[in-house]
Design a protein around this motif. Structure first.
Motif, PDB file in Angstrom:
ATOM      1  N   ALA A 295       0.833  -1.206   0.000  1.00  0.00           N
ATOM      2  CA  ALA A 295       0.000   0.000   0.000  1.00  0.00           C
ATOM      3  C   ALA A 295       0.867   1.255   0.000  1.00  0.00           C
ATOM      4  CB  ALA A 295      -0.937  -0.009   1.210  1.00  0.00           C
ATOM      5  N   ILE A 296       1.949   1.231   0.768  1.00  0.00           N
ATOM      6  CA  ILE A 296       2.855   2.381   0.797  1.00  0.00           C
ATOM      7  C   ILE A 296       3.482   2.602  -0.575  1.00  0.00           C
ATOM      8  CG2 ILE A 296       5.054   3.191   1.731  1.00  0.00           C
ATOM      9  CD1 ILE A 296       4.273   1.838   4.375  1.00  0.00           C
ATOM     10  N   ALA A 297       3.867   1.508  -1.248  1.00  0.00           N
ATOM     11  CA  ALA A 297       4.455   1.639  -2.586  1.00  0.00           C
ATOM     12  C   ALA A 297       3.448   2.230  -3.566  1.00  0.00           C
ATOM     13  CB  ALA A 297       4.937   0.275  -3.081  1.00  0.00           C
ATOM     14  N   GLU A 298       2.192   1.777  -3.479  1.00  0.00           N
ATOM     15  CA  GLU A 298       1.166   2.327  -4.372  1.00  0.00           C
ATOM     16  C   GLU A 298       0.926   3.795  -4.092  1.00  0.00           C
ATOM     17  OE1 GLU A 298      -2.460   0.254  -4.750  1.00  0.00           O
ATOM     18  OE2 GLU A 298      -1.551  -1.654  -5.343  1.00  0.00           O
ATOM     19  N   LEU A 299       0.881   4.166  -2.817  1.00  0.00           N
ATOM     20  CA  LEU A 299       0.686   5.577  -2.476  1.00  0.00           C
ATOM     21  C   LEU A 299       1.871   6.424  -2.942  1.00  0.00           C
ATOM     22  CD1 LEU A 299      -0.805   5.235   1.126  1.00  0.00           C
ATOM     23  CD2 LEU A 299      -1.995   6.067  -0.917  1.00  0.00           C
ATOM     24  N   ARG A 300       3.086   5.866  -2.852  1.00  0.00           N
ATOM     25  CA  ARG A 300       4.256   6.603  -3.314  1.00  0.00           C
ATOM     26  C   ARG A 300       4.191   6.829  -4.823  1.00  0.00           C
ATOM     27  NH1 ARG A 300       7.905   3.207  -1.924  1.00  0.00           N
ATOM     28  NH2 ARG A 300       8.235   4.039   0.173  1.00  0.00           N
ATOM     29  N   ASP A 301       3.814   5.773  -5.562  1.00  0.00           N
ATOM     30  CA  ASP A 301       3.685   5.916  -7.016  1.00  0.00           C
ATOM     31  C   ASP A 301       2.588   6.914  -7.374  1.00  0.00           C
ATOM     32  OD1 ASP A 301       5.697   4.103  -7.379  1.00  0.00           O
ATOM     33  OD2 ASP A 301       4.357   2.387  -7.683  1.00  0.00           O
ATOM     34  N   LEU A 302       1.494   6.858  -6.618  1.00  0.00           N
ATOM     35  CA  LEU A 302       0.393   7.783  -6.877  1.00  0.00           C
ATOM     36  C   LEU A 302       0.816   9.216  -6.590  1.00  0.00           C
ATOM     37  CD1 LEU A 302      -2.589   8.058  -7.683  1.00  0.00           C
ATOM     38  CD2 LEU A 302      -3.196   7.744  -5.284  1.00  0.00           C
ATOM     39  N   ALA A 303       1.544   9.414  -5.497  1.00  0.00           N
ATOM     40  CA  ALA A 303       2.008  10.765  -5.156  1.00  0.00           C
ATOM     41  C   ALA A 303       2.986  11.267  -6.206  1.00  0.00           C
ATOM     42  CB  ALA A 303       2.662  10.752  -3.780  1.00  0.00           C
ATOM     43  N   ARG A 304       3.847  10.367  -6.719  1.00  0.00           N
ATOM     44  CA  ARG A 304       4.771  10.780  -7.775  1.00  0.00           C
ATOM     45  C   ARG A 304       4.009  11.200  -9.012  1.00  0.00           C
ATOM     46  NH1 ARG A 304       7.704   6.295  -8.288  1.00  0.00           N
ATOM     47  NH2 ARG A 304       9.234   6.925  -6.730  1.00  0.00           N
ATOM     48  N   GLY A 305       2.897  10.527  -9.299  1.00  0.00           N
ATOM     49  CA  GLY A 305       2.088  10.891 -10.454  1.00  0.00           C
ATOM     50  C   GLY A 305       1.362  12.202 -10.278  1.00  0.00           C
ATOM     51  N   ILE A 306       1.095  12.588  -9.027  1.00  0.00           N
ATOM     52  CA  ILE A 306       0.427  13.870  -8.777  1.00  0.00           C
ATOM     53  C   ILE A 306       1.444  15.004  -8.812  1.00  0.00           C
ATOM     54  CG2 ILE A 306      -0.910  15.199  -7.109  1.00  0.00           C
ATOM     55  CD1 ILE A 306      -1.981  12.528  -6.054  1.00  0.00           C
ATOM     56  N   HIS A 307       2.469  14.886  -8.037  1.00  0.00           N
ATOM     57  CA  HIS A 307       3.532  15.896  -8.004  1.00  0.00           C
ATOM     58  C   HIS A 307       4.711  15.303  -7.250  1.00  0.00           C
ATOM     59  CE1 HIS A 307       4.896  20.042  -8.578  1.00  0.00           C
ATOM     60  NE2 HIS A 307       5.561  19.858  -7.449  1.00  0.00           N
ATOM     61  N   PRO A 308       5.772  14.951  -7.924  1.00  0.00           N
ATOM     62  CA  PRO A 308       6.902  14.298  -7.246  1.00  0.00           C
ATOM     63  C   PRO A 308       7.566  15.225  -6.231  1.00  0.00           C
ATOM     64  CG  PRO A 308       7.471  14.878  -9.501  1.00  0.00           C
ATOM     65  CD  PRO A 308       6.010  15.135  -9.366  1.00  0.00           C
ATOM     66  N   ALA A 309       7.928  14.647  -5.106  1.00  0.00           N
ATOM     67  CA  ALA A 309       8.526  15.451  -4.049  1.00  0.00           C
ATOM     68  C   ALA A 309       9.855  16.050  -4.484  1.00  0.00           C
ATOM     69  CB  ALA A 309       8.722  14.583  -2.800  1.00  0.00           C
ATOM     70  N   ILE A 310      10.631  15.311  -5.290  1.00  0.00           N
ATOM     71  CA  ILE A 310      11.932  15.807  -5.709  1.00  0.00           C
ATOM     72  C   ILE A 310      11.796  17.064  -6.564  1.00  0.00           C
ATOM     73  CG2 ILE A 310      12.039  14.379  -7.803  1.00  0.00           C
ATOM     74  CD1 ILE A 310      15.032  14.088  -7.316  1.00  0.00           C
ATOM     75  N   LEU A 311      10.675  17.193  -7.281  1.00  0.00           N
ATOM     76  CA  LEU A 311      10.457  18.384  -8.096  1.00  0.00           C
ATOM     77  C   LEU A 311      10.268  19.606  -7.214  1.00  0.00           C
ATOM     78  CD1 LEU A 311      10.066  19.572 -10.921  1.00  0.00           C
ATOM     79  CD2 LEU A 311       7.639  19.002 -10.749  1.00  0.00           C
ATOM     80  N   SER A 312       9.503  19.445  -6.144  1.00  0.00           N
ATOM     81  CA  SER A 312       9.282  20.572  -5.237  1.00  0.00           C
ATOM     82  C   SER A 312      10.536  20.915  -4.454  1.00  0.00           C
ATOM     83  CB  SER A 312       8.140  20.235  -4.264  1.00  0.00           C
ATOM     84  OG  SER A 312       6.944  19.976  -4.952  1.00  0.00           O
ATOM     85  N   ASP A 313      11.265  19.879  -4.045  1.00  0.00           N
ATOM     86  CA  ASP A 313      12.403  20.106  -3.149  1.00  0.00           C
ATOM     87  C   ASP A 313      13.657  20.571  -3.888  1.00  0.00           C
ATOM     88  OD1 ASP A 313      10.726  19.270  -1.175  1.00  0.00           O
ATOM     89  OD2 ASP A 313      11.500  17.215  -1.114  1.00  0.00           O
ATOM     90  N   ARG A 314      13.917  19.981  -5.080  1.00  0.00           N
ATOM     91  CA  ARG A 314      15.228  20.197  -5.709  1.00  0.00           C
ATOM     92  C   ARG A 314      15.152  20.780  -7.113  1.00  0.00           C
ATOM     93  NH1 ARG A 314      18.701  14.873  -4.410  1.00  0.00           N
ATOM     94  NH2 ARG A 314      20.362  16.291  -5.053  1.00  0.00           N
ATOM     95  N   GLY A 315      13.957  20.938  -7.657  1.00  0.00           N
ATOM     96  CA  GLY A 315      13.826  21.619  -8.932  1.00  0.00           C
ATOM     97  C   GLY A 315      13.790  20.692 -10.128  1.00  0.00           C
TER      98      GLY A 315
END
Length: 434
Positions: A295-315
């Motif tokens: 479930a955590i892996a699916e939520l991580r993939d889903l969050a990446r599809g919405i807006h990846p954290a690395i994009l917000s944090d590092r550009g």
């Protein structure tokens, strides 16, 4: 890029003049060098013929135009000038690899005079005439430089075997002659040095001539002009956002939510069995643990599809590099933006690249790709290029149409250039205001 058979073959356009291999050896073995040499030596003659015809016919036709006799002659001259410009575009493509589509406006139907007037009102016609007028001057410079450098190179290469075979006083250029074994041996390093100069001069003139041809024989459209341009309205962009929201809800309901429900049920059953059947309880706890990780892996993939954290944090640079690292083929990434664009533009650029790379892996059979992001005239320009089989085109509901809809949410446009056989270029232009 959605795979499929394109309705019609499309001519790719490379407004960016290819630089070719680096270094003298790379240029020496590059076929483009040897295609450019005959063009640089011969373009002056094409230009002189065109200029002679235009300089003699146009004044004569204008003089007779008051009697309406010169109008047909002027129209024929415009047609001939366009024909010469079209030929020049094909020659530039063969010589330098710069592909320029014909930029003319659609012709008017009906009265030939109206069609002639439409051609005269078309800026592309006057740019053609300017190019043809400059071609003799530019061609003369290219001819003189090319002829001298390559003639000297050839003479220096031929002189040693002639001298060593017994011929005396081999003239290289002007009063410079080679006589004796020592002079013959000196010709070898001199020939290599002049050859290097000739190679760099050839590639430099080819690049400059290509840029001139692009400026005067091309259109002022986007750099993937002539390719399908997918302009999407704000309404389609809003529809795409709504469809994305429904997809997220469906993925949550059908994926992570069901897994978490299963985890809760396993934990409940384990709690009941904990005292009476510890072995079964341990098995249920292990099963719940695996379900929670899934479930955590699916939520991580889903969050990446919405807006990846690395994009917000590092550009954008780091986020695209991470995308390239996950791709199964080699992907070169170049991001040249001094400061971060607005979040909406940055997110759109990221997902354009993500979707393009995903579809490339699925459909194109490419072995390498490149991603370039830069800023031009107030727009973030995203270009994804691969060496796959090509033939990608937009179809309703397909991946490319979805990318165009996503670009439309920020008033951007998407260009697709994917002739059968490749390469494929997907280019997004996203207006950017800081």
């Amino acid at each position: 890029m959605t795979a499929g058979t394109a309705p019609a073959a499309r001519t790719p356009l490379r407004l960016r003049v290819p630089l070719g291999p680096n270094g003298p050896l790379g240029m020496l073995v590059d076929p483009m060098t040897w295609r450019a040499v005959p063009y640089l030596l011969g373009s002056v003659f094409h230009g002189m013929v065109c200029l002679a015809v235009l300089a003699s016919v146009i004044p004569f036709a204008l003089t007779l135009a008051v009697l309406w006799v010169g109008a047909p002659l002027l129209a024929l001259t415009m047609v001939a000038a366009r024909g010469a410009a079209m030929l020049e575009r094909r020659l530039v493509r063969l010589a330098f690899g710069v592909r320029i589509p014909d930029p003319y406006r659609p012709g008017m139907r009906g009265n030939p005079l109206l069609r002639c007037g439409g051609a005269l009102a078309d800026p592309a016609t006057w740019k053609d005439l300017l190019y043809l007028a400059l071609l003799p001057v530019v061609g003369l410079v290219e001819f003189v430089v090319s002829a001298i450098l390559w003639a000297v190179t050839l003479a220096l290469l031929v002189a040693p075997p002639l001298v060593l075979s017994g011929r005396a006083g081999v003239r290289i250029v002007g009063d410079l002659t080679v006589d004796g074994p020592a002079g013959a041996l000196m010709c070898v390093p001199l020939a290599l040095g002049v050859l290097v100069v000739a190679l760099y001069a050839t590639r430099g003139m080819a690049r400059l001539h290509g840029l001139l041809a692009v400026a005067l024989l091309g259109s002022k459209g986007p750099s993937v002009a002539g390719a399908p341009r997918l302009s999407a309205s704000r309404a389609r962009g809003a529809d795409a956002a709504e469809a994305e929201r429904r997809r997220i809800e469906r993925d949550l309901h059908d994926g992570a939510q069901q897994r978490l429900l299963s985890v809760a049920m396993d934990l409940g059953r384990a709690q009941v069995k904990l005292d009476s059947d510890p072995e079964t309880a341990r098995r249920l706890l292990a099963q719940a643990h695996e379900g929670a990780k899934a479930a955590i892996a699916e939520l991580r993939d889903l969050a990446r599809g919405i807006h990846p954290a690395i994009l917000s944090d590092r550009g954008l640079d780091e986020a695209l590099s991470a995308l390239a690292a996950r791709a199964p083929v080699r992907v070169a990434v170049s991001v040249k933006i001094a400061e971060r664009p607005p979040a909406a533009v940055e997110s759109t650029a990221y997902f354009v690249v993500a979707e393009a790379l995903t579809n490339m892996v699925k459909h194109s059979g490419a072995t390498e790709a490149s991603v370039r992001v830069g800023l031009r005239e107030g727009k973030v320009v995203v270009e994804v290029r691969d060496n796959g089989s090509g033939g990608a085109f937009a179809r309703p509901g397909g991946g490319l149409a979805g990318l165009a809809d996503r670009a439309a949410t920020v008033d951007g446009v998407l260009g697709v250039d994917s002739p059968p056989g490749g390469p494929t270029v997907i280019r997004a232009e996203l207006p950017c205001e800081w």
